[in-house]
Design an enzyme around this catalytic site. Structure first.
Site, mmCIF file in Angstrom:
data_model
loop_
_atom_site.group_PDB
_atom_site.id
_atom_site.type_symbol
_atom_site.label_atom_id
_atom_site.label_comp_id
_atom_site.label_asym_id
_atom_site.label_seq_id
_atom_site.Cartn_x
_atom_site.Cartn_y
_atom_site.Cartn_z
ATOM 1 N N THR A 88 50.946 57.905 30.669
ATOM 2 C CA THR A 88 52.278 58.318 31.128
ATOM 3 C C THR A 88 53.208 58.688 29.990
ATOM 4 O O THR A 88 54.029 59.599 30.121
ATOM 5 C CB THR A 88 52.909 57.177 31.965
ATOM 6 O OG1 THR A 88 52.094 56.929 33.103
ATOM 7 C CG2 THR A 88 54.307 57.554 32.439
ATOM 8 N N THR B 293 38.955 31.653 36.659
ATOM 9 C CA THR B 293 39.846 31.401 37.779
ATOM 10 C C THR B 293 40.598 32.663 38.206
ATOM 11 O O THR B 293 40.914 33.515 37.373
ATOM 12 C CB THR B 293 40.861 30.294 37.450
ATOM 13 O OG1 THR B 293 41.755 30.120 38.556
ATOM 14 C CG2 THR B 293 41.671 30.628 36.202
#
Length: 348
Positions: A18, A281
């Protein structure tokens, strides 16, 4: 150092993203524009106080198209110019920036110079762009020295106000300027009125060895994220992929998974096939501790290894890197439980 000026020399690498986009007046879409024009948008670059040279990918890439081939190209570009520059700033799209930073941290073995990735949420040509400050500060950090050595000697991401270890960082926001966070490791620096460096947490090589770049990555890995109601067929399909060598298993909490016999059996069979299964996790913070609950202990007892507090990006790219070295599954298991580039905290 630049021999003519005596200044610190920085190579600015534009891969796409971008920050280097401009709006097409006919379609309204954002499109890449010619890289030299990018620096014309920021005349303040001349005030940074370092010698800056630029290079760009032949074809700028949206970060969604960045992957192992692009990472190898970027690693080779840095390796080829390593002796000539004191630091590197990489302009990159935000969507996969954390994957690229993680991969480079493993691929650039013995790195002792700064490689700072940055980008923006808004193009440089827009009024409220964040690209200008991100680029200027990344350049200033890459040029920072402490005596004869660079202050930063690792792969990092700088975004908004924080410098973060690249392999500890994830993109967490799609439309905020503070789009990246490092939840399990402190920021290495914070840019306010001045740049405050968190020196105790900066990486310092014990021995400074010649850079040893690696360019081979093995993509025979997969990501299996658990969710309530996950079906045996889904898990079987992922674990049964042809040529699969490693799996990052995103579990609940501190490393928990369904305790149903079908799930444990599929994991056990995968491990018996010498597929390396790494438990991380799903939570943004914290670490895997499989021995804490019975549901996690089942995984450990059936050969699943802990990724501790690794990010998904670091775990995936680390598997690609280790298998790319041609290591055996047992060797990959051993290295996956060691911190190679500060990517995780291993309990003592």
């Amino acid at each position: 150092m630049n021999e003519k000026t005596g200044q610190v020399s920085i190579l600015l690498i534009y891969t796409g993203g971008t920050i280097g986009m401009v709006q097409n007046q006919e379609t309204g879409r954002l499109e890449p524009f010619h890289f030299p024009c990018l620096l014309q948008q920021i005349p303040e670059v001349r005030e940074v106080g370092c010698a800056i040279e630029t290079v760009q990918f032949d074809q700028p890439l949206d970060s969604a198209d960045m992957g192992p081939e692009s990472w190898a190209c970027l690693a080779r570009l840095i390796a080829d110019h390593y002796a000539a520059y004191d630091g590197f700033v990489v302009l990159h799209g935000t969507d996969t920036m954390a994957y690229t930073a993680s991969a480079l941290s493993f691929m650039l073995e013995n790195l002792s110079k700064p490689v700072i990735l940055t980008g923006s949420q808004l193009p440089l040509g827009m009024l409220r762009t964040d690209g200008k400050e991100n680029l200027l500060t990344a350049l200033e950090i890459a040029a920072a020295r402490e005596g004869e050595f660079p202050l930063i000697e690792e792969v990092c991401i700088f975004f908004e106000n924080d410098l973060m270890r690249g392999n500890r960082t994830s993109k967490t926001g799609a439309d905020n300027f503070n789009a990246f966070h490092s939840y399990n490791y402190p920021a290495l620096a914070h840019a306010g009125v001045t740049i405050h460096y968190n020196r105790p947490h900066l990486y310092r090589p014990i021995l400074r060895k010649p850079l040893k770049p690696h360019f081979q990555l093995d993509t025979n890995v997969a990501l299996l994220k658990l969710f309530p109601g996950i079906s045996p067929r889904y898990v079987e399909t992922v674990l049964g992929m042809e040529g699969l060598k490693g799996v990052v298993l995103e579990t609940y909490g501190s490393g928990n998974a369904p305790s149903g016999e079908w799930f444990v059996k599929l994991i056990r069979e995968a491990v018996k096939k010498e597929i390396v299964v790494v438990n991380i996790t799903q939570c943004q913070t914290g670490s895997v501790e499989m021995q804490r609950y019975e549901t996690g202990l089942h995984l450990q007892e059936n050969g699943v290894i802990s990724g501790y507090d690794s990010t998904t990006e670091a775990a995936i790219t680390k598997l690609m890197f280790l298998f790319g070295l041609g290591l055996t599954p047992s060797e990959v298991k051993e290295y996956m439980q060691c911190a190679l580039a500060g990517e995780m905290s291993v309990p003592r």
